[in-house]
Scaffold this active site. Structure first.
Site, PDB file in Angstrom:
ATOM      1  CD  GLU A   1     -10.461 -78.956  22.024  1.00  0.00           C
ATOM      2  OE1 GLU A   1     -11.491 -78.552  21.923  1.00  0.00           O
ATOM      3  OE2 GLU A   1      -9.829 -78.997  22.949  1.00  0.00           O
TER       4      GLU A   1
ATOM      5  CD  GLU B   1     -21.301 -84.475  32.184  1.00  0.00           C
ATOM      6  OE1 GLU B   1     -20.452 -83.852  31.786  1.00  0.00           O
ATOM      7  OE2 GLU B   1     -21.393 -85.629  33.270  1.00  0.00           O
TER       8      GLU B   1
ATOM      9  CD  GLN C   1      -8.725 -74.195  21.504  1.00  0.00           C
ATOM     10  OE1 GLN C   1      -9.673 -73.506  21.551  1.00  0.00           O
ATOM     11  NE2 GLN C   1      -8.894 -75.589  21.216  1.00  0.00           N
TER      12      GLN C   1
ATOM     13  CB  SER D   1     -12.098 -71.716  27.507  1.00  0.00           C
ATOM     14  OG  SER D   1     -12.376 -72.895  26.849  1.00  0.00           O
TER      15      SER D   1
END
Lengths: 375, 399
Positions: free
Chosen positions: B233, B368, B115, B118
């Site tokens: 994912e 986070e 994939q 990013s």
């Protein structure tokens, strides 16, 4: 191989939750909790009777032959969670969990003598095991039972931290006769039993010291060591569900406040410092739910695995509830530190539950032993 | 919509028939997986013809269990990104033709997938990505750089998200494509991480031509496609349910027991920490079972993030304690010779696992950001004030 754990709820179990939630919203709002906190007994006898008449929950674990509902630990968990969420001031953990579990392990005569009264909401009961500093340790019991006439005994000794010990109509006391551990029924108004209620940090859960000075007692039969062991673990599983209920309520309160409290022109819940605290609680509570549900499931389906499951639940749920109750105060800021706000009631309950029947450190030690990690 | 057409017993007996007809020991892996796909036991919730039977997604666990017991192959291990993320995305967003073309070879491992989301400038904020795709007749031309691409060096296909409209707000200007990794202009380079290994890649796109038929979903729907992939994912990273006491915690307990034999005084200092980690691992396992039993729809909700966050922290703590138990031996490291592991995240040494585990709370969504998601989507807390809201992508400040 142990059977496969089932975490799903049946429609009946979900309905039980809904019915009880409605009942407690009506009968155990914060105003009632605060009233009972200040009362001498710590609960309202009429309300206890009403709960039995309306919902019959006192007989949740009691088989139908004694007039009970004959339900299992999963339903017990549902009930405890709701009681915990509302901080309901009721002698449920002592009467309907501890004492009932002990009586279910006793001989038929004792069960038949006491369970119907418990189911009807007419008799409250407790189990007096702990001594000294309050550890649940049957091996260390020094209270003595001396045989008297008619198969009865005279009990002498001091039991500490007996839950609802000052109000229970029936005390099931663990005592030693020679080398043998016995469980004996002592009625509260028996001469030779004096009861001293403690002033507790958590005013919604009461304990008493019971002094037995040759109090006449009737043995309830069965294997006392086994009965106590089971009662201990079932009570820990039940307590863990109560902790989950309390923790969830704290998170709900914190989230509600964080959405509506504005500082610096924004709801404080839009600050990540607050948001992440809430998310951390959600995560802890989700883990606590799994640990608690597993202990409850084990109570019904895997007796061999129960001690480990109960200890894991005690560790996990104690830490989740304490953190939720503590962070709830922090998120509320100043108002959370006031007497008028309910945050402190949950905080005190959280600490009290954490310490009851062994703190997480003690249960981690038990887990180490059960896993044979102890060197 | 998938309806539960078969029950668990039927799913299990179909799987038993599969391993009986094609005994894993004597059947080539690809043939076995092809048959598993053709019989609808690949992704049992997929529609018939696309590797499934339109059944309840939870039945897949029963099927996998039977196949595993019989020593059959694990399609996920062979093609983890393809199997765990690209396939669930394809089945939701693909055209009939795309599903027919891609799902079967993806499942058999004939075509490995990666994939391409990013980028160096788009980590947590994937929606801010900058790789461009410009329309050119019946084709698109893609330029840009992708990073942290697992398996790219072995992949036939990549699920690419590119910006097709820089003037739209960032979430709306994206489009998904099925990228042929052998197309001219695609360059894959190893990305060495702090363990010394290159599990991941950088992928450079330079004037890569993509036919419009390889577009996944409508132009501008790229972000919706991303969400489908990322939710899967999270489940595939955080949601695997191993037996009690297995995996990393087993390594820790084993090392602890060894220490208890050779150096009981030191072991005693660590008993509490090991017991605590054991409990955390077991409770996570139970929480995963619970979430999977309570899960209703086919697409996992944001609750999947809970497991992922817990698993990341636990894994980091377990491996840190494992290296601690090694004492001075924990100071050593086997080798920093730059290598490419065959399987992603394969365990070799405690020290390497310890170093590798630092990524657990970064990859697949940082803890986070996941906490933001939990707080906002599950708890309903208000969002952060955003500097990029209602701003055309090209005007958003970036580093």
């Amino acid at each position: 191989m142990s059977p496969t754990v089932d975490f799903t709820y049946t429609d009946e179990q979900l309905e039980l939750r809904g019915v009880l939630r409605k009942y407690l919203a009506a009968h155990s709002p914060e105003s009632v909790v605060r009233e009972l906190m200040d009362s001498a007994g710590g609960y309202d006898r009429a309300q206890w009777k009403d709960l039995a008449d309306q919902l019959g929950l006192q007989g949740l674990l009691v088989p139908e032959e004694y007039g009970g509902l004959g339900l299992g630990a999963t339903e017990l968990g549902v009930v405890m969670e709701e009681l915990g969420a509302h901080l309901a001031c009721l002698p449920f953990l002592s009467t309907s969990v501890l004492a009932t579990t002990v009586l279910l392990s006793a001989d038929g005569e004792a069960a038949a003598a006491w369970l119907p009264g418990i189911v009807a909401g007419e008799v409250t009961a407790t189990v007096a095991v702990t001594e000294g500093r309050g550890a649940w340790d049957p091996a260390a019991i020094t209270t003595e039972a001396v045989p008297a006439c008619g198969g009865r005994y005279l009990v002498t000794g001091v039991k500490t931290f007996v839950p609802d010990g000052h109000t229970a109509d029936l005390v099931l006391v663990a005592a030693r006769s020679g080398g043998e551990l016995l469980l004996l029924a002592v009625e509260a108004d028996t001469p030779g039993l004096s009861r001293h209620p403690h002033s507790t940090m958590d005013q919604t859960r009461r304990f008493a010291t019971l002094e037995f000075g040759g109090a006449p007692a009737t043995p309830i039969g069965g294997d006392a060591a086994k009965a106590l062991d089971r009662a201990h673990h079932v009570a820990l599983a039940a307590l863990s569900a109560e902790q989950v209920g309390g923790a969830q309520r704290c998170l709900d309160m914190a989230v509600e406040y964080a959405k509506n409290r504005f500082q610096f022109g924004r709801p404080i819940g839009s600050f990540q410092a607050i948001k992440h605290k809430c998310a951390d609680l959600l995560i802890l509570i989700e883990a606590a739910r799994a640990a608690s549900a597993f202990a409850l499931w084990s109570a019904d389906a895997d007796a061999e695995g129960l001690p480990l499951a109960a200890a894991m639940a005690k560790v996990t749920c104690s830490e989740a509830f304490f953190r939720a109750a503590a962070d709830n105060i922090q998120i509320h800021g100043g108002i959370g530190f006031t007497w008028e706000h309910p945050a402190h009631l949950y905080f005190k309950r959280a600490k009290s539950s954490e310490l009851l029947w062994g703190d997480p450190a003690l249960h981690r030690e038990r887990i180490s032993r059960l896993l044979e990690l102890t060197v | 919509m998938s309806q539960p057409r078969i029950d668990e017993d039927e799913a299990r007996s179909l799987a038993r028939a599969l391993v009986a007809d094609l005994p894993p020991a004597r059947t080539p892996v690809r043939d076995f997986l092809a048959a598993q796909f053709d019989r609808g036991l690949a992704w049992i919730n997929h529609p018939p013809g696309h590797g499934g039977l339109g059944a309840d997604v939870r039945l897949q666990a029963a099927v996998n269990h039977v196949i595993k017991e019989a020593g059959g192959p694990d399609a996920f291990e062979i093609n983890p990104i393809g199997h765990g993320m690209c396939a669930p995305t394809l089945v939701v967003w693909g055209t009939e033709e795309q599903k027919r073309r891609h799902l079967r070879p993806l499942f058999t491992g004939e075509e490995i997938w990666c994939q391409l989301f990013s980028e160096p400038g788009a980590g947590s904020d994937v929606a801010g990505l900058a790789a461009r795709a410009r329309r050119d007749g019946a084709e698109w031309v893609a330029d840009g750089q992708k990073v942290w691409t697992t398996m790219a060096h072995r992949s036939s296909w990549g699920l690419l998200i590119a910006r097709t409209d820089p003037d739209a707000v960032k979430h709306q200007g994206l489009t998904a494509f099925l990228l042929d990794m052998s197309a001219p202009g695609v360059e894959v380079r190893p990305l060495y991480q702090l363990t010394g290994e290159a599990e991941f890649n950088e992928v450079f796109l330079d004037g890569v031509r993509i036919p419009d038929a390889a577009r996944l979903g409508r132009v501008g729907d790229g972000w919706k496609v991303v969400l489908t992939t990322l939710m899967n994912e999270r489940v595939s990273i955080g949601g695997v349910i191993p037996p009690r006491g297995s995996g990393p915690i087993a390594r820790l307990v084993e090392r602890y027991r060894e220490l208890a034999r050779t150096d009981p005084a030191t072991a005693r200092l660590h008993t509490g920490a090991v017991a605590d980690l054991w409990v955390r691992a077991e409770v996570l396992r139970l929480a995963n079972i619970r979430l999977s039993q309570l899960r209703t729809g086919d697409t996992p909700g944001p609750e999947g993030s809970i497991s992922k966050i817990i698993a990341a922290d636990l894994n980091k703590d377990v491996y840190s304690e494992l290296v601690t138990l090694m004492g001075a031996e924990g100071l050593l490291y086997e080798s920093y010779d730059k290598v490419r592991p065959v399987l992603a995240m394969e365990y070799s040494t405690p020290q390497k696992a310890f170093l590798r585990s630092r990524a657990n709370s970064i990859e697949g969504g940082t803890s986070e950001v996941m906490k933001n998601v939990l707080a906002e989507r599950v708890l309903g807390l208000p969002g952060d004030p955003r500097a990029d809201k209602d701003v055309p992508w090209r005007d958003i400040p970036r580093s």
